[in-house]
Structures are given as structure tokens and as C-alpha cells.
Scaffold this motif. Structure first.
Motif, short mmCIF file in Angstrom:
data_model
loop_
_atom_site.label_atom_id
_atom_site.label_comp_id
_atom_site.label_asym_id
_atom_site.label_seq_id
_atom_site.Cartn_x
_atom_site.Cartn_y
_atom_site.Cartn_z
N ALA A 410 0.85 -1.20 0.00
CA ALA A 410 0.00 0.00 0.00
C ALA A 410 0.88 1.24 0.00
N SER A 411 0.55 2.19 -0.88
CA SER A 411 1.37 3.41 -0.99
C SER A 411 0.60 4.68 -0.68
N GLU A 412 -0.75 4.64 -0.77
CA GLU A 412 -1.52 5.85 -0.52
C GLU A 412 -2.98 5.49 -0.25
N VAL A 413 -3.60 6.30 0.59
CA VAL A 413 -5.04 6.17 0.82
C VAL A 413 -5.69 7.51 0.49
N SER A 414 -6.90 7.47 -0.03
CA SER A 414 -7.57 8.70 -0.46
C SER A 414 -8.17 9.45 0.72
N ARG A 415 -8.50 10.72 0.48
CA ARG A 415 -9.17 11.50 1.53
C ARG A 415 -10.65 11.13 1.62
N GLU A 416 -11.23 10.63 0.53
CA GLU A 416 -12.63 10.19 0.58
C GLU A 416 -12.74 8.91 1.40
N GLN A 417 -13.76 8.82 2.21
CA GLN A 417 -14.09 7.59 2.93
C GLN A 417 -15.52 7.20 2.62
N THR A 418 -15.75 5.91 2.49
CA THR A 418 -17.08 5.41 2.19
C THR A 418 -17.47 4.36 3.22
N VAL A 419 -18.71 4.41 3.68
CA VAL A 419 -19.21 3.40 4.60
C VAL A 419 -19.80 2.24 3.80
N MET A 420 -19.20 1.06 3.96
CA MET A 420 -19.72 -0.16 3.34
C MET A 420 -20.62 -0.85 4.36
N PRO A 421 -21.94 -0.85 4.15
CA PRO A 421 -22.83 -1.40 5.17
C PRO A 421 -23.08 -2.89 5.05
N PHE A 422 -22.36 -3.56 4.18
CA PHE A 422 -22.58 -4.99 3.95
C PHE A 422 -21.38 -5.78 4.46
N ASN A 424 -18.91 -7.19 6.96
CA ASN A 424 -18.54 -6.34 8.10
C ASN A 424 -18.75 -4.89 7.69
N THR A 425 -19.28 -4.07 8.61
CA THR A 425 -19.39 -2.64 8.30
C THR A 425 -18.00 -2.04 8.31
N ILE A 426 -17.58 -1.52 7.15
CA ILE A 426 -16.23 -0.97 7.00
C ILE A 426 -16.32 0.44 6.45
N THR A 427 -15.63 1.36 7.11
CA THR A 427 -15.48 2.73 6.63
C THR A 427 -14.08 2.83 6.05
N THR A 428 -13.99 3.00 4.74
CA THR A 428 -12.69 2.88 4.10
C THR A 428 -12.47 3.92 3.02
N PRO A 429 -11.23 4.37 2.85
CA PRO A 429 -10.87 5.18 1.69
C PRO A 429 -10.56 4.25 0.51
N PHE A 430 -10.23 4.82 -0.63
CA PHE A 430 -9.64 4.07 -1.73
C PHE A 430 -8.16 3.87 -1.39
N ILE A 431 -7.62 2.71 -1.72
CA ILE A 431 -6.23 2.41 -1.37
C ILE A 431 -5.45 2.03 -2.63
N ARG A 432 -4.28 2.67 -2.79
CA ARG A 432 -3.40 2.34 -3.91
C ARG A 432 -2.33 1.36 -3.44
N PHE A 433 -2.10 0.33 -4.25
CA PHE A 433 -1.07 -0.66 -3.99
C PHE A 433 -0.10 -0.69 -5.17
N GLU A 434 1.17 -0.88 -4.89
CA GLU A 434 2.20 -0.86 -5.93
C GLU A 434 2.62 -2.28 -6.33
N ASN A 435 3.01 -2.42 -7.61
CA ASN A 435 3.65 -3.64 -8.11
C ASN A 435 2.84 -4.91 -7.81
N VAL A 436 1.55 -4.84 -8.12
CA VAL A 436 0.66 -5.99 -7.90
C VAL A 436 0.68 -6.87 -9.15
N LYS A 437 0.96 -8.15 -8.94
CA LYS A 437 0.99 -9.08 -10.07
C LYS A 437 -0.43 -9.53 -10.41
#
Length: 441
Positions: A410-422, A424-437
Motif C-alpha cells: 500500500a502506498s496511498e489512501v484517499s481522503r474520501e471515505q465510504t461506509v460499506m454497510p454490507f 462487516n461494516t467498513i469505513t474505508t478510503p480508496f487504497i493504492r497498492f504498488e507492483n501488484v501481479k
């Protein structure tokens, strides 16, 4: 409730009575038409009693005193038939609770008409924005719950509250292209759901999906959206934080408290009092006070979560993570509101810097992940190809790997957060990952 506790003490050494009263309102859409609107309400009472370390459990779909007493008697019969649990210590003692959040009583009286109006508006907006779009599915819902947990050690806690959610699934048909189902959603502790935003985001992704791009075997940056993160983490990662798994030696995190298990950009906690939380409960399913529990801080593993039973088996204290299963009546270790802390830049800014990579909106097959070691194999669908800082089309590919290795990428997370109500309830930003195969399909 005190009279019922006194009655139950005739049969048990210690006893717990949990009453759940609920009201659920929902409306559904299928193929551009409202398919159903409903209101359901009811009460469930769960008896959990212990006699000579033997557990007796009974569930009754009522809160009437007569029927609850019958359930107590049934639980006592069950306890006599069960084997002794030599690990059993006791039910929890009273604790200090935070101030209760003020409930939004608008949700308690919500009508299906409000949800139907939202769905009708969503269908109209989607068709206006793209004539090739079909609203294949969608739902609006409002849940209200009142819960009281009482036990023979003096716990007596009452909570009430509710939340609302709204989602649509769009499918685009343009020429020879039929897009996969594209989801978007919103959830809050009020009825001010962002119907326009949900539709606008979903339609934008459908338009991306009209241009189908072949995938290939490569190593690229990817950005995971909330739906993908919630799906993968719910199955591959979050179970590993359970204290029960530590006791049973089925978690890969055993002995790793204080060690780096993720990138510095990842801070993850379970926080029922977070501002976006849909369920800001002051007590867990067995009346233990809830609290913020940090699981990962700046990439470092901080500790496990516990319910009352497994905490006492291990010789520690409950973290307020006992979650009641209303179908079985039992308590499992679970989460109230998982939060991944946000960053400083927008999703748009993150995309703009990628020369070639992907934005993954959802995963298929995440449920087959192995939480014992973190291994997973999923299909990224829908996924969108990014070239020269812009989304240029949709694609499908495979990712197989290990969730802890992914967290380190993981290299960066966004400032936007979204509540996923399905899930587990998770409040999460968008996450960037590097060098994913990835493996092309």
C-alpha cells in the motif's frame, strides 16, 4: 426484566437475558421496476444460562413475560443435557459506559414510501444520464433496533438506534457490449441519502465499462475501491484479529504484536463511535462497554479483539467485541465499525498519476480466502484500466496472493471515505497498492 432474572436464577447459577426489538423497512427495484416494498417488525428474546458450567440457550420470537419464562425453562432443560465446559469462567460484570448517542427517531417511523420515491428517482436519473442503462437491481432500507441486555451480575443496558442505506446495480447494453453489474451505494444514520451521487458514480463506471480492454500478465499499480476492500478484508484479514483464533492457534498474527504487518499508510481500528459509524453502540452483545480498538497503527500490529468468554480463557479482558448471532443466540467475536484512516488527496488525484494500472471496483471469490494464512485468489470484476492518468475502459483479471504482502504494498489512501454497510461494516478510503501481479483473462 428484574423479575425475569430472579425467575431464571431458580434454574441457573448465572443467567443473561437479551431482548431485541426491530423494525425493518425496505423497497426493491428489478429491471427498472419497483418489485417490492415491505415493513417488518418483531421481537426476539435470547436466554443464556449456566448451571454447573453447562450452557443452556433458548430463543423465543417474543418479549412477552409468559413466553420468556417458557424459554428460560427450555434453556434449563438444555443445560442439563449439555456437557460441562471446563473453560467457562463467568458472564461479564457491569462496566462504565460512554454517554449514549442521541438516536434519530425519524428512522424509527420511516415509511416504505420514502424508499420507493428514492428508487423511482434513481431509475429516472439513470435513464436520463444513459439511455443504454438498465437498473438491474437496487434496494433502499431502514433498520431500527432496540436492545436490552440484563444479567444476574448486575448488567442492565438499553440501546436504540437505526441506519438507512441505498444502492443500485446498473447494467449497460451498448452495441455488442453488455457490462457487468455496476454497484454504488450510500449509508447514513439519517434519511438524507445521496441518490444523485450514487447514480452519477454508477453511470460513470458503466460508461467506462463500454470500452472493453484486454488484460495481460503484468505487474502494475492498482487502486481498490470500498466494495473490493470490504470483500477481501472481511474474509482474508479481519478474522485474524480474533482472540479466539489466537487461543486456537489459527491466526497468522500470533506473536506479532508490535511488528510491522502493513505499509505505514495503513491505520485500521474498530471504532463504534467514529463519526460515520452506522451503529454507535455503547455496549456489545453481552453488555460489555465498547471502545475504540486499534488493530494496525502506521502499519504496526497493535493487538487482538475479544469477547468475554475467550478473554477469560486467555487471561485478559474483553475489548467489547462480543457480537450476538440472533439466529443461534450465541456470542462470537466480531466488529462494530472497522475504520481505515483516510489520507490527504482525492481519488481523482491518485488516478491522475498512474501511467498504466487499474481501478478495481469489486472482487469475485473473496469468500474463498483463507484467514489462517491470508492467502486469496480473486477475480477483479468490474475493473477499469488506467492509462496516462485517465480511465480508458474496463477489464477482467485474476489476482492471487497474500493479504499481508498486499498490505505492505500500500502506498496511498484517499481522503474520501465510504461506509460499506454490507458484510462487516467498513469505513474505508480508496487504497493504492504498488507492483501488484495480475493474470490476464
Amino acid at each position: 426484566m428484574e423479575n425475569l432474572i430472579r425467575y431464571a436464577e431458580k434454574f441457573f447459577d448465572e443467567v443473561e437475558i437479551a431482548v431485541y426489538r426491530s423494525r425493518d423497512v425496505s423497497a426493491n427495484v428489478e429491471l427498472n421496476e419497483i418489485s417490492m416494498a415491505s415493513t417488518r417488525s418483531g421481537a426476539v428474546t435470547i436466554i443464556r444460562g449456566i448451571k454447573d458450567k453447562r450452557l443452556g440457550l433458548a430463543i423465543v420470537d417474543s418479549d412477552e413475560e409468559k413466553r420468556v419464562k417458557e424459554a428460560i425453562e427450555q434453556a434449563a432443560k438444555m443445560a442439563r443435557l449439555n456437557s460441562r465446559d471446563e473453560k467457562w469462567v463467568s458472564l461479564p460484570e457491569p462496566g462504565k459506559y460512554r454517554e449514549k448517542p442521541k438516536p434519530n427517531y425519524e428512522l424509527k417511523e420511516a415509511s416504505p414510501d420514502v424508499l420507493v420515491e428514492m428508487l423511482v428517482r434513481a431509475i429516472k436519473l439513470a435513464r436520463e444520464k444513459d439511455k443504454h442503462v438498465v437498473v438491474a437491481g437496487g434496494e433502499g432500507g431502514v433498520s431500527w433496533e432496540e436492545r436490552q441486555i440484563v444479567n444476574s451480575h448486575g448488567i442492565d443496558v438499553f440501546q436504540e438506534g437505526g441506519a438507512a442505506f441505498f444502492f443500485v446495480e446498473l447494467v449497460g447494453r451498448k452495441g455488442d457490449v453488455v457490462t457487468p453489474g455496476i454497484f454504488d451505494f450510500d449509508a447514513k444514520r439519517n434519511l438524507n441519502l445521496d441518490v444523485e451521487g450514487v447514480v452519477e458514480r454508477a453511470v460513470r463506471k458503466v460508461k467506462w465499462a463500454y470500452s472493453v480492454k484486454p488484460s495481460r500478465n503484468e505487474e502494475v499499480p492498482i487502486i481498490l475501491g470500498p466494495w473490493a476492500i470490504a470483500g477481501l478484508f472481511s474474509y482474508a484479514l479481519l478474522p485474524a484479529f480474533s482472540g479466539e483464533r489466537l487461543v486456537k492457534e489459527t491466526t497468522p498474527l500470533a506473536g506479532k504484536v508490535g511488528e510491522k504487518i502493513a505499509s505505514d499508510v495503513i491505520t485500521l481500528c474498530d471504532d463504534p463511535f467514529y463519526e460515520l459509524s452506522l451503529e454507535p453502540v455503547i455496549a456489545d452483545g453481552e453488555g460489555v462497554p465498547t471502545r475504540k480498538n486499534v488493530l494496525i497503527e502506521d502499519g504496526t500490529f497493535k493487538g487482538f479483539v475479544w469477547d468475554n468468554y475467550w478473554a477469560k480463557v486467555y487471561g485478559t479482558e474483553s475489548t467489547g467485541n462480543g457480537k450476538r448471532d440472533l439466529r443461534s443466540g450465541g456470542i462470537n467475536i466480531g466488529f462494530h465499525n472497522v475504520v481505515i484512516e483516510s489520507g490527504k488527496r482525492s481519488l481523482e488525484d491518485m488516478i491522475s498519476e498512474i501511467e498504466r494500472g487499474y481501478f478495481v471496483d469489486g472482487f469475485q471469490g473473496a469468500h474463498s480466502s483463507n484467514p489462517d494464512n491470508g492467502n486469496f485468489a480473486v477475480t477483479a470484476n468490474p475493473a477499469f484500466l488506467i492509462e496516462d492518468g485517465e480511465v480508458v475502459g474496463s477489464s477482467v483479471f485474476l489476482i492471487a496472493g497474500n493479504v499481508y504482502e498486499l498490505l505492505r504494498q500500500a502506498s496511498e489512501v484517499s481522503r474520501e471515505q465510504t461506509v460499506m454497510p454490507f458484510m462487516n461494516t467498513i469505513t474505508t478510503p480508496f487504497i493504492r497498492f504498488e507492483n501488484v501481479k495480475i493474470a490476464g483473462k
